[in-house]
Design a protein around this motif. Structure first.
Motif, PDB file in Angstrom:
ATOM      1  N   SER A  86      31.112  41.919  45.215  1.00  0.00           N
ATOM      2  CA  SER A  86      30.472  41.729  43.911  1.00  0.00           C
ATOM      3  C   SER A  86      29.954  43.036  43.316  1.00  0.00           C
ATOM      4  O   SER A  86      29.353  43.026  42.247  1.00  0.00           O
ATOM      5  CB  SER A  86      29.340  40.713  44.017  1.00  0.00           C
ATOM      6  N   LEU A 100      27.649  45.064  44.452  1.00  0.00           N
ATOM      7  CA  LEU A 100      26.247  45.422  44.705  1.00  0.00           C
ATOM      8  C   LEU A 100      26.165  46.640  45.619  1.00  0.00           C
ATOM      9  O   LEU A 100      25.164  47.342  45.633  1.00  0.00           O
ATOM     10  CB  LEU A 100      25.492  44.260  45.366  1.00  0.00           C
ATOM     11  N   PRO A 140      28.511  45.328  39.064  1.00  0.00           N
ATOM     12  CA  PRO A 140      28.311  43.888  39.277  1.00  0.00           C
ATOM     13  C   PRO A 140      28.559  43.084  37.995  1.00  0.00           C
ATOM     14  O   PRO A 140      29.176  42.018  38.035  1.00  0.00           O
ATOM     15  CB  PRO A 140      26.841  43.800  39.711  1.00  0.00           C
ATOM     16  N   ALA A 141      28.100  43.619  36.866  1.00  0.00           N
ATOM     17  CA  ALA A 141      28.314  42.906  35.605  1.00  0.00           C
ATOM     18  C   ALA A 141      29.805  42.804  35.287  1.00  0.00           C
ATOM     19  O   ALA A 141      30.287  41.761  34.832  1.00  0.00           O
ATOM     20  CB  ALA A 141      27.578  43.608  34.471  1.00  0.00           C
ATOM     21  N   VAL A 195      31.424  40.068  37.332  1.00  0.00           N
ATOM     22  CA  VAL A 195      31.166  38.730  36.776  1.00  0.00           C
ATOM     23  C   VAL A 195      32.102  38.475  35.599  1.00  0.00           C
ATOM     24  O   VAL A 195      32.705  37.409  35.482  1.00  0.00           O
ATOM     25  CB  VAL A 195      29.696  38.596  36.318  1.00  0.00           C
ATOM     26  N   ARG A 196      32.231  39.476  34.739  1.00  0.00           N
ATOM     27  CA  ARG A 196      33.120  39.312  33.583  1.00  0.00           C
ATOM     28  C   ARG A 196      34.569  39.111  34.012  1.00  0.00           C
ATOM     29  O   ARG A 196      35.349  38.470  33.321  1.00  0.00           O
ATOM     30  CB  ARG A 196      32.998  40.512  32.631  1.00  0.00           C
ATOM     31  N   HIS A 200      28.879  35.749  42.514  1.00  0.00           N
ATOM     32  CA  HIS A 200      28.308  35.810  43.856  1.00  0.00           C
ATOM     33  C   HIS A 200      26.964  35.090  43.847  1.00  0.00           C
ATOM     34  O   HIS A 200      26.053  35.498  43.158  1.00  0.00           O
ATOM     35  CB  HIS A 200      28.139  37.296  44.224  1.00  0.00           C
TER      36      HIS A 200
END
Ligand SMILES: Nc1ncnc2c1ncn2[C@@H]1O[C@H](COP(=O)(O)OP(=O)(O)OP(=O)(O)O)[C@@H](O)[C@H]1O
Ligand SMILES: [Mg+2]
Lengths: 295, 235
Positions: free
Chosen positions: B48, B50, B70-71, B74-75, B80
């Motif tokens: 993810s 991090l 991380p952003a 997600v996109r 996670h």
């Protein structure tokens, strides 16, 4: 007898208004400081310099470019917000992995740097910004300088606006979320760099607005931010580091304490009242008056 | 869908993942078994974004995730749901769940629909929607965490020990929910110590030890493996 009682009421009202005015100024400054601390754990001493720079930016916009008060206010907010974002990008963002002490040292260095910059451009002398409303308002036998009413009104409008922004918008929620759990915020897709920059920008703008509103009552000098920032730290410690409500309440408490202290005790004690209160309150409630929005 | 190829991850001088490779096919429900400290959470942190990789490659649907924030992950469609839940404790349950849709915030109708679905999935959250998330029980907070993750509309969902510290009845409910999410097409990676329940819903499983994969196969094969039985199934 009645005249004497009347006189006491008028004086009392004066102290309330003074306390409210200075309390609002403190609250605006403390709000930015507490947001930055709550989200990034940076004790931003340079915040005091953003206050100073804001006042001087407005002074220059009015004096040299002939801007009106509102334009100068907006310009000052933009200048301080820009400087705040620059300090975040160029200094604090690079120290993210460093021990907390480094942030503190960098912040103090920035404070001295900005102060010296102001002094180099404007000199060490004192300046004054003319009040937007020089009138004295009269109501029911009470008098109030219009500038003080403006400060209180504008400050409360800003605080309400900030509250709505944090509470009701997606962007505001990214700030609150980051304060409560940075990892959680990253994992829902919130960009940590954007939140940092935004928070610094807001803090700079608030400091500048406070300084410009208050400048017609106080005087401009390169060190004008130092006492304010020290008190703002007292306020956010009292209010709970990172707490928005605490910064507002704490600002008002210190404002009233100073105003009434100066009046009923002595003006000489005005500036140590804040620190006395800090010692007293922390000995009873070490966590401050409020919890904080952060963990 | 998701592949890790010879991934290494360091915490300072300590190597937590050592040339670890694994894959999850589209629509799979992959379980990672491993004792405390085996490296399960580290795998998820690597995926993810991090934590930076020391070496190796991670790809999601053919796209290289190296250096993606991380952003950005997600996109890209991977969410996670972390160990420890990482909720926003002073925010309401509803706001926590809603924030999961941050990357889809412009799709207002979709956000509303997602929120309704999560509330329907966990009715207890609907009752407590205006309470601070921090005031909920551990199991309820885990539901908030899963709900928030689902709001990100993951194509791949990483779930880190969702049953940790929950009562058996709630564990059942949690695993049913995970299986349901998977049936609707989401690829799931599930890190678990509750091997019985996890193998019950898995399509494939890996055993992690000391930052490496030491064994993998379909759930039935692992259930019958002596080492797995001794270590994770209580004899
Ligand atoms: N931030 C950290 N700094 C240093 N070492 C860490 C850090 N996080 C994890 N480790 C170490 O890395 C190894 C793997 O940890 P990890 O959290 O991935 O294990 P895990 O399989 O998720 O364990 P658990 O089942 O207890 O959650 C452990 O030895 C742990 O001590
Ligand atoms: Mg773990």
């Amino acid at each position: 007898m009645r005249a004497a009682a009347r006189g006491r009421d008028v004086l009392f009202f004066q102290q309330v208004l003074n306390g409210l005015t200075i309390g609002c100024v403190y609250a605006l400054v403390a709000l930015g400081l507490t947001l930055v601390y709550g989200i990034l754990r940076i004790p931003n001493f340079a915040h005091g310099a953003l206050y100073t720079v804001g006042a001087y930016a407005a002074f220059a916009l009015i004096g040299r470019l002939g801007a009106n008060f509102w334009l100068a206010l907006a310009g000052a907010a933009a200048v301080s917000a820009g400087l705040a974002v620059l300090s975040e990008r160029l200094v604090f963002a690079r120290l993210r992995a460093a021990p907390p002490l480094h942030d503190m040292i960098a912040a103090i260095a920035l404070l001295l740097f900005f102060e010296a910059g102001v002094q180099a451009v404007f000199g060490a002398g004192f300046f004054r910004i003319a009040p937007l409303f020089p009138q004295i308002l009269r109501f029911a036998g009470l008098t109030a300088p219009a500038q003080r009413i403006l400060i209180v009104g504008a400050a409360f409008a800003l605080m309400a606006g900030l509250h709505l922004f944090l509470d009701r918008t997606w962007t505001g929620a990214t700030i609150v979320a980051s304060a409560q759990n940075r990892t959680g915020a990253a994992l829902v897709g919130i960009d940590a760099d954007r939140v940092s920059m935004l928070t610094f920008a807001i803090s700079g703008a608030l400091a500048a607005v406070a300084a410009v509103l208050f400048a017609p009552i106080a005087l401009l000098s390169p060190a004008m931010g130092e006492l304010v920032i020290t008190k703002a730290f007292v306020i956010i410690i009292l209010g709970g580091m990172g707490s928005v409500a605490g910064a507002i309440a704490g600002g008002l408490v210190i404002g009233f304490a100073e105003s009434f202290g100066a009046f009923y005790v002595s003006t000489d004690f005005k500036d140590i009242i804040a620190f006395g209160l800090l010692t007293l309150i922390l000995s009873v409630r070490p966590q401050g008056l409020f919890g904080r929005i952060a963990r | 869908m998701l592949t890790l190829d010879e991934v290494c991850l360091d915490y300072g001088a300590f190597r937590a993942l050592d040339r670890l490779s694994l894959a999850a096919a589209e629509g799979a429900l992959v379980v990672l078994l491993g004792a405390n400290g085996a490296g399960k959470s580290s795998i998820f942190r690597a995926v993810s974004g991090l934590h930076r990789l020391a070496a190796g490659r991670i790809s999601l649907g053919g796209r290289d995730l190296a250096g993606v924030s991380p952003a950005g992950v997600v996109r890209a469609g991977l969410v996670h749901c972390p160990e420890g839940r990482m909720l926003f404790p002073a925010m309401t349950v509803e706001k926590n769940v809603r924030l999961g849709a941050y990357v889809h915030r412009r799709d207002r109708a979709g956000v509303k629909r997602g929120l309704d679905e999560v509330m329907a999935m966990f009715p207890v959250l609907a009752e407590k929607r205006h309470q601070p998330a921090g005031s909920l029980s551990g199991g309820q907070q885990q539901m908030v965490a899963l709900g928030r993750a689902l709001m990100g509309r993951p194509k791949v969902l990483l779930l880190d020990e969702p049953s940790l510290g929950l009562a058996p009845l709630v564990v059942r409910q949690m695993f049913d929910a995970v299986a349901a999410v998977n049936r609707r097409g989401t690829t799931v990676l599930l890190a678990e110590q509750n091997a019985h329940a996890a193998l019950g819903i898995a399509s494939h499983a890996y055993v992690v030890e000391g930052g490496r994969i030491v064994l993998d196969g379909p759930p039935d094969a692992l259930r019958n493996d002596d080492r797995v039985r001794r270590a994770y199934l209580g004899g």
